[in-house]
Design an enzyme around this catalytic site. Structure first.
Site, PDB file in Angstrom:
ATOM      1  N   GLY A  12       0.822  -1.215   0.000  1.00  0.00           N
ATOM      2  CA  GLY A  12       0.000   0.000   0.000  1.00  0.00           C
ATOM      3  C   GLY A  12       0.841   1.244   0.000  1.00  0.00           C
ATOM      4  O   GLY A  12       0.609   2.162   0.799  1.00  0.00           O
ATOM      5  N   VAL A  64      -3.042  -7.893  -1.513  1.00  0.00           N
ATOM      6  CA  VAL A  64      -2.662  -8.738  -0.379  1.00  0.00           C
ATOM      7  C   VAL A  64      -3.814  -9.628   0.078  1.00  0.00           C
ATOM      8  O   VAL A  64      -3.600 -10.583   0.834  1.00  0.00           O
ATOM      9  CB  VAL A  64      -2.136  -7.902   0.805  1.00  0.00           C
ATOM     10  CG1 VAL A  64      -0.880  -7.135   0.404  1.00  0.00           C
ATOM     11  CG2 VAL A  64      -3.202  -6.964   1.350  1.00  0.00           C
ATOM     12  N   TYR A 150     -14.868   0.768  15.000  1.00  0.00           N
ATOM     13  CA  TYR A 150     -14.725   0.106  13.697  1.00  0.00           C
ATOM     14  C   TYR A 150     -13.349  -0.549  13.621  1.00  0.00           C
ATOM     15  O   TYR A 150     -12.597  -0.346  12.671  1.00  0.00           O
ATOM     16  CB  TYR A 150     -14.902   1.116  12.565  1.00  0.00           C
ATOM     17  CG  TYR A 150     -16.111   1.994  12.732  1.00  0.00           C
ATOM     18  CD1 TYR A 150     -17.377   1.436  12.847  1.00  0.00           C
ATOM     19  CD2 TYR A 150     -15.993   3.376  12.794  1.00  0.00           C
ATOM     20  CE1 TYR A 150     -18.502   2.233  13.011  1.00  0.00           C
ATOM     21  CE2 TYR A 150     -17.120   4.184  12.960  1.00  0.00           C
ATOM     22  CZ  TYR A 150     -18.369   3.603  13.068  1.00  0.00           C
ATOM     23  OH  TYR A 150     -19.466   4.390  13.238  1.00  0.00           O
TER      24      TYR A 150
END
Length: 242
Positions: A12, A64, A150
């Site tokens: 990333g 990934v 979250y």
């Protein structure tokens, strides 16, 4: 075979925190392999800029969440090709929402990318690093993984970090996590002024972090000075828990 280059793999790495990490590790002398899924132009630009500045870098497409693709990447691009000194698990997606309204497929996709993807990369890197008898693995978690918001995948990364640190320590491989707080990114830049102000008010240092703040912490954990640090979570959050 020519001498292998000391390499840092940053998943990333096309923008934001990942871009800053890639550029900072390149300045520290590593050849940087950075991965992306959909932002090929941005990732290639990061690699070109590193090379233009005198460093070494290559960009590769890698999802990934695809375990077979990850295994193939390590076999074809890493194993016996370069000396893998550093793995930074930064790749991740966001599907934030209230638990009662979250779709199963959204939850599964986040876990598959943010947690399972990191696990697969750790597993493949560990095969190489344990044979080398040295290496640094750094997982990018989040403040939400510590405070509960979250947070299932990011909290899971902390557990993965501690488990891997114990398992790999005997082979001189350290495993740590960096937990960024609220950071200046594309997402925070688009927040309403009142929401942004509320975030800043909750931070003792009274500012959002920058991608470079996170990259500097990663660079420290990758450095010789961090050789006796493993299994830790370094909170880079402006003092939110001080």
């Amino acid at each position: 075979m020519s001498e292998q280059l000391s390499t840092a793999l940053v998943t990333g790495g096309s923008r934001g925190i990942g871009k800053a990490i890639a550029e900072t590790l390149a300045k520290a002398g590593y050849q940087v392999y950075l991965t992306y899924v959909s932002k090929a132009d941005e990732a290639e630009a990061v690699a070109r800029n590193i090379v233009a500045a005198g460093g070494k870098a290559c960009a590769f497409r890698l999802d990934v969440a695809d375990a077979e693709a990850v295994a193939a990447f390590f076999k074809e691009r890493i194993k016996d090709q370069v000396e893998l000194d550093v793995l930074v698990n930064n790749a991740g997606i966001t599907k934030d929402g209230l638990m009662l309204r979250m779709k199963d497929e959204d939850f599964d996709r986040v876990i598959q990318t943010n947690l399972r993807g990191a696990f697969v990369c750790v597993r493949e890197a560990a095969k190489i690093m344990t044979r080398q008898r040295h290496g640094r693995i750094i997982n990018i978690s989040s403040v939400v993984g510590q405070m509960g918001n979250y947070a299932s995948a990011k909290a899971g990364l902390i557990g993965l970090t501690k488990s891997a640190a114990k398992e790999l320590a005997g082979r001189n491989v350290t495993v740590n996590a960096v937990a960024p707080g609220f950071v200046e990114t594309d997402m925070t830049a688009s927040l309403p002024d009142d929401v942004r102000a509320a975030y800043i008010d909750a931070i003792p240092l009274k500012r959002l972090g920058t991608p470079q703040d996170i990259a500097d912490a990663v660079a420290f954990l990758a450095s010789p000075g961090a050789g006796y640090i493993t299994g830790q979570v370094i909170a880079v959050n402006g003092g939110m828990y001080c």
